[in-house]
Every structure is written in structure tokens, then in C-alpha cells.
Design a protein around this motif. Structure first.
Motif, short mmCIF file in Angstrom:
data_model
loop_
_atom_site.label_atom_id
_atom_site.label_comp_id
_atom_site.label_asym_id
_atom_site.label_seq_id
_atom_site.Cartn_x
_atom_site.Cartn_y
_atom_site.Cartn_z
N UNK A 54 20.87 -12.60 2.89
CA UNK A 54 21.25 -11.60 1.88
C UNK A 54 20.10 -11.36 0.91
N UNK A 55 19.42 -12.44 0.53
CA UNK A 55 18.30 -12.30 -0.39
C UNK A 55 17.14 -11.53 0.25
N UNK A 56 16.94 -11.76 1.55
CA UNK A 56 15.87 -11.04 2.25
C UNK A 56 16.17 -9.55 2.35
N UNK A 57 17.46 -9.20 2.46
CA UNK A 57 17.84 -7.79 2.52
C UNK A 57 17.67 -7.12 1.17
N UNK A 58 17.95 -7.84 0.09
CA UNK A 58 17.87 -7.28 -1.26
C UNK A 58 16.89 -8.10 -2.11
N UNK A 59 15.60 -8.01 -1.82
CA UNK A 59 14.61 -8.79 -2.56
C UNK A 59 14.41 -8.23 -3.96
N UNK A 60 13.77 -9.00 -4.86
CA UNK A 60 13.45 -8.49 -6.19
C UNK A 60 12.43 -7.37 -6.10
N UNK A 61 12.28 -6.54 -7.14
CA UNK A 61 11.35 -5.40 -7.10
C UNK A 61 9.92 -5.77 -6.75
N UNK A 62 9.50 -6.99 -7.13
CA UNK A 62 8.11 -7.37 -6.86
C UNK A 62 7.89 -7.71 -5.40
N UNK A 63 8.95 -7.78 -4.60
CA UNK A 63 8.79 -8.10 -3.19
C UNK A 63 9.09 -9.57 -2.95
N UNK A 64 9.02 -9.97 -1.71
CA UNK A 64 9.38 -11.33 -1.33
C UNK A 64 8.18 -12.10 -0.81
N UNK A 65 7.00 -11.64 -1.04
CA UNK A 65 5.84 -12.40 -0.66
C UNK A 65 5.36 -12.16 0.76
N UNK A 66 6.05 -11.32 1.51
CA UNK A 66 5.64 -11.10 2.88
C UNK A 66 4.47 -10.13 2.96
N UNK A 67 4.39 -9.19 2.05
CA UNK A 67 3.30 -8.23 2.09
C UNK A 67 3.23 -7.51 0.75
N UNK A 68 2.05 -7.10 0.38
CA UNK A 68 1.88 -6.33 -0.84
C UNK A 68 1.94 -4.84 -0.49
N UNK A 69 1.06 -4.39 0.37
CA UNK A 69 1.05 -3.00 0.80
C UNK A 69 0.70 -2.99 2.28
N UNK A 70 1.68 -2.64 3.10
CA UNK A 70 1.47 -2.61 4.54
C UNK A 70 1.41 -1.16 5.00
N UNK A 71 0.33 -0.78 5.66
CA UNK A 71 0.14 0.59 6.11
C UNK A 71 -0.03 0.63 7.62
N UNK A 72 0.23 1.81 8.18
CA UNK A 72 -0.17 2.10 9.55
C UNK A 72 -1.48 2.87 9.49
N UNK A 73 -2.14 2.97 10.63
CA UNK A 73 -3.43 3.68 10.65
C UNK A 73 -3.27 5.13 10.19
N UNK A 74 -2.13 5.73 10.46
CA UNK A 74 -1.93 7.12 10.07
C UNK A 74 -1.88 7.32 8.56
N UNK A 75 -1.73 6.21 7.78
CA UNK A 75 -1.62 6.31 6.32
C UNK A 75 -2.81 5.70 5.59
N UNK A 76 -3.87 5.38 6.30
CA UNK A 76 -5.02 4.71 5.69
C UNK A 76 -5.67 5.60 4.62
N UNK A 77 -6.11 4.96 3.53
CA UNK A 77 -6.82 5.65 2.46
C UNK A 77 -8.10 4.90 2.14
N UNK A 78 -9.09 5.62 1.62
CA UNK A 78 -10.37 5.00 1.28
C UNK A 78 -10.22 4.04 0.11
#
Length: 495
Positions: free
Chosen positions: A174-198
Motif C-alpha cells: 500500500x505504501x509503495x502504491x501511495x508514496x510520499x511526494x518526495x518519492x520512495x527512493x527508487x528513482x529521482x527522474x527516469x526518462x526514456x530516450x524519446x524524452x531526453x534533454x540537454x
């Protein structure tokens, strides 16, 4: 019988747990009491467990990173996982030891839940480590937030669970489904190649197709996730003859090239440091999470970089992020339009007229890996450079009919040089043979703004997507692949 941390909780700690429960928060600390003289398990939050240095504890947590299995300095095999819970979202590393790799935890997906019994907390120079040894410790792995199954999919031989574990597992999910706003430590910003930015620091989940060690000791990872990286705005000089076809000094040999996918961008990630996962990534079977990487553009080509703070984590093929990307790729392949460059979708292609109107679309990589040297195809490309490009020079070229126009073409999968030769030049420019008309068409072809600066100054260009017919041929019979060239045919640039 579980040791040390299997003792019943202190009254103060039990009262704290009750207050957390009454306040509506998910109780991370839980106690498992097994009747009939059996052991009691007290699962400590990671933050509390770190205060028990040198003591064996029990922990219920989620897995954020999965390491590879290695042979230790002794006779054992070892694997390191990173786990986290509500008390410590940054997590902590747990190292497992076993006589055989089959006895090590085999995590299916990041976000799965692990129960650890009798693991030891050690503090070395201010840094905490968790050890799960083969003699006293045990573990069980459960599916993550998407599951309701209470039985573990893997347990070590000494592991014994209890009925109360189900409640703890449910609360964790349940906690994994509704994590706190800061995230659960699994990733900060995960992108796909189609969304890469400089110049953006992010995590990239991708398949490592090839690993190459350059002569200078630099490592190059060739990675792919089934999507197309965004097109770049070229910052070039108008008098530039050509741009490079690739960033590495030596192009990939054909035997490696032919193992690469023909749809989707293959990003080169450069690293000056060796990481232990490289030996596994060289096998071309692993997906990985590249943590804290950056990307920038060089000559209009995207280049990934692994800074000192970056990490590489191996992923199971059953990891949720991996499954999601594979499904997206399969969906893309299911339609003819889906195979085309993502950046070209919903755009008009009225700039050129081609001879092979009924031919199917093919990427440049499909042609580069074609089984024969000679190949005809219709493709969608951008003209990233041309020589000559000035109207006066092109007019002289058409008049002499002795030389070729040299183009550099690209799509999301590759770049190639292609020539427009002799009589093909007249058709290519649609009979517009005046210097002014040739200049106008070439500027549009190259994406040069109407109010472009003078020659010798950088120009920001964004070439349009155009349909183009290409055919490959060889110059030397003795070296067909080494002398392979491309020529534009059956293509007319409209006004």
C-alpha cells in the motif's frame, strides 16, 4: 531459532508503534509472534536497524536496485541489493553470500518486497553495511505493489515466515502504491530516450546492446529502449562540408552492426571509469538502469555521459520498467506508421516527390544491415549537411555534369553519406536550374532560416523530414562492404 533482533519489542517502542497506527500512518515496525514455542520476529525500520550496529536484526523492505552476482575473494558467490522503506527512502545496501549463484536472491523487478531475518548491521568509517550470510541469515522475496499474492516466489533454505507477515506485506505494498511526494527512493527522474534533454541529470532504463573499450581506456555503452531520441537543432557553419557519421573514432564492425535493432535510437554513453557490471553488460542480454547520467549534443548527435556520481544497476527482464518498454516497442512495431521516426509523426511530407511510391518504409539501419551490398529503399530522413550547398556552386555543378552533390542523411537509427550524381541532379532539383532557385531549395532542404547570417558564422538549423529513395552499390569487387556507397535516385525536391 532467530537471534538478537528476534526479541520482543521494548514497551516504549511498542507504544510508539501503536501511536503510529492510531495516527493513520502505515506501521513500518511490525512484530511477528509465532505460538507453540517458536521464534518471534521483530521487523525494525531501516532507520532503527542502523542504530543496532553489530547486532542481528530483521527487516521488511522494498528493493530499489539489483546488483549482479560475482565470485567473492573466497569460495562464495555474492550479490548486492539496495533496499528502502518509509523510514529511509535513500535506502541501504545489503550483501548476500552463498555457495552457489542459484542460492542468491533473484529479484524479478525493482519494487519487489524482501523479508530479511538475522542480517548483521556493520558501521565502517561512518558508512553502514548490511550482511546476509549463508550460515545465520535468511530471506524471502515477494512480488511488489501490483500483486496480491502473499506467498514468496523465492526463499532461502533457512527462512520461516508466519501468518502475521501477510499484514506487513500488505502495508508495504500500500505504501509503495501511495508514496510520499518526495518519492520512495527508487528513482529521482527516469526518462526514456524519446524524452531526453540537454544537461539534465536523469536515470535511463535501457538494454545494453554492446560495450566497447576505446584505445584511450574510455568505455562506450551502446544502449536502446525502443524509442527515438529527439531530433536536434544543428549549430553549424554554412560552409561546412560534412558532419561526422558517429561519435566514436572507429565505426562498429559489420558483425556487431548486424546484431543491433533496426527501429529505435541507439545512444552512445561514454564513461572514463570501469564499473564491475561491465563484465555482465558485455554479454548483450542485460537491461540496466543508468543512474544520474547526462546527455548533450555534439555535431547534432546525442551523447550520453556517466559522471563520477553515476551508477549502473542490472535489471531483471521481469522488472516493471523493462516490461513496460518492451510492450511499448511491440505496440510500435504493430503498425506501419509506428515504425517511422517519432519526431516525424503528424507532419506533412510535401517537400519531395519519390519514384517508389508503393514501396514500404525502411530505416537507414535496416539498409546498413541488409544481407546484400546492393539495396533499394524508400526512407524518411533529414539532410543534415550538403556539399556544395550554395546556389552558384550547384549551378556550376549542373552545367559541368562531372561531379556529384554530397549529402549527409540521418534518421533516428543512423547517419550515412549519399551522393546525387550526374543526370540525377537535374531531376533532384526539379528542373529549377537558376542559382536563386537552387539556393532557395537547398536552404529549405537544410533547414536554414530565411534570415540566415552570412557565411562563416554559426547557423541554427532544423532540417525537415523528407521522403527519399536510396540505393547502395560497391566500388570494389574485392572489398564489397568496405567500398559500399549510397546514391539518391528517383527523388525530386519541390518548390
Amino acid at each position: 531459532m532467530e537471534t538478537a533482533a528476534a526479541a520482543a519489542p521494548a514497551p516504549a517502542r511498542e507504544r510508539k508503534r501503536q501511536r503510529q497506527s492510531e495516527g493513520g500512518a502505515v506501521p513500518i515496525q511490525s512484530m511477528t509472534a509465532v505460538g507453540g514455542g517458536e521464534a518471534q520476529y521483530v521487523y525494525l525500520p531501516i532507520a532503527d536497524a542502523l542504530k543496532a550496529s553489530g547486532v542481528r536484526v530483521c527487516i521488511f523492505a522494498a528493493v530499489s536496485e539489483i546488483g549482479a552476482a560475482f565470485h567473492s575473494r573466497g569460495t562464495d558467490f555474492t550479490r548486492t541489493l539496495r533496499i528502502f522503506d518509509q523510514s529511509r527512502s535513500t535506502g541501504i545496501s545489503v550483501t548476500f553470500f552463498a555457495n552457489d549463484t542459484a542460492l542468491l536472491p533473484c529479484v524479478r523487478s525493482s519494487g519487489d518486497v524482501i523479508s530479511l531475518h538475522n542480517v548483521k548491521i556493520t558501521n565502517y568509517h561512518g558508512e553502514f553495511f548490511v550482511t546476509c550470510d549463508k550460515k545465520s541469515s535468511s530471506f524471502a522475496l515477494f512480488e511488489g505493489k501490483a500483486s496480491t499474492e502473499s506467498s514468496p516466489y523465492q526463499t532461502s533454505m533457512k527462512y520461516h515466515g508466519s501468518k502475521q507477515d501477510d499484514e506487513i506485506l500488505t502495508n508495504m505494498r500500500m505504501w509503495l502504491v501511495y508514496p510520499p511526494p518526495e518519492g520512495v527512493g527508487m528513482k529521482d527522474l527516469e526518462l526514456q530516450l524519446r524524452s531526453v534533454q540537454s544537461d539534465l541529470t536523469f536515470d535511463l532504463v535501457c538494454k545494453v546492446l554492446h560495450v566497447y573499450e576505446a584505445p584511450g581506456g574510455e568505455w562506450i555503452f551502446y544502449v536502446w529502449d525502443g524509442t527515438d531520441i529527439p531530433t536536434t537543432e544543428l549549430q553549424t557553419f554554412l560552409n561546412t562540408e560534412a558532419v561526422p557519421l558517429h561519435l566514436e573514432e572507429v565505426p562498429l564492425p559489420r558483425e556487431v552492426l548486424c546484431t543491433l535493432p533496426c527501429i529505435g535510437t541507439i545512444l552512445r554513453i561514454f564513461s572514463n571509469k570501469f564499473c564491475k557490471e561491465i563484465t555482465h553488460l558485455q554479454r548483450d542480454i542485460y537491461w540496466a538502469r543508468f543512474c544520474n547520467i547526462t546527455c548533450k549534443q555534439e555535431f547534432g548527435i546525442w551523447k550520453g555521459t556517466l559522471p563520477p556520481s553515476s551508477r549502473v544497476r542490472l535489471l531483471s527482464n521481469e522488472d516493471g520498467s523493462v516490461v513496460e518498454r518492451l510492450k511499448m516497442y511491440e505496440s510500435r512495431l504493430s503498425t506501419k506508421v509506428g515504425r517511422r521516426p517519432m519526431a516525424s509523426l503528424h507532419k506533412a511530407f510535401d517537400f519531395t516527390d519519390v519514384e517508389l511510391k508503393r514501396a514500404g518504409y525502411a530505416t537507414l539501419m535496416e539498409s546498413l544491415t541488409y544481407e546484400r551490398v546492393t539495396h533499394k529503399l524508400k526512407t524518411l530522413v533529414r539532410v543534415v549537411s550538403a556539399f556544395p550547398w550554395q546556389g552558384s556552386d550547384l549551378h556550376s555543378l549542373l552545367s559541368s555534369n562531372k561531379h556529384c552533390l554530397w549529402l549527409t542523411l540521418e534518421d533516428p537509427t543512423a547517419r550515412i553519406h549519399a551522393y546525387v550524381c550526374k543526370d540525377g541532379l537535374v531531376r533532384f532539383f526539379g528542373g529549377s536550374l537558376t542559382a536563386a532557385a537552387l539556393t532557395r531549395k537547398m536552404k529549405r532542404l537544410l533547414g536554414v532560416p530565411e534570415q540566415a547570417a552570412e557565411e562563416g558564422t554559426p547557423v541554427a538549423r532544423n532540417p525537415p523530414w523528407i521522403w527519399c529513395c536510396l540505393k547502395s552499390y560497391r566500388l570494389e569487387k574485392e572489398d564489397p562492404w568496405g567500398s559500399r556507397r549510397y546514391q539518391v535516385f528517383g527523388t525530386e525536391v519541390r518548390d
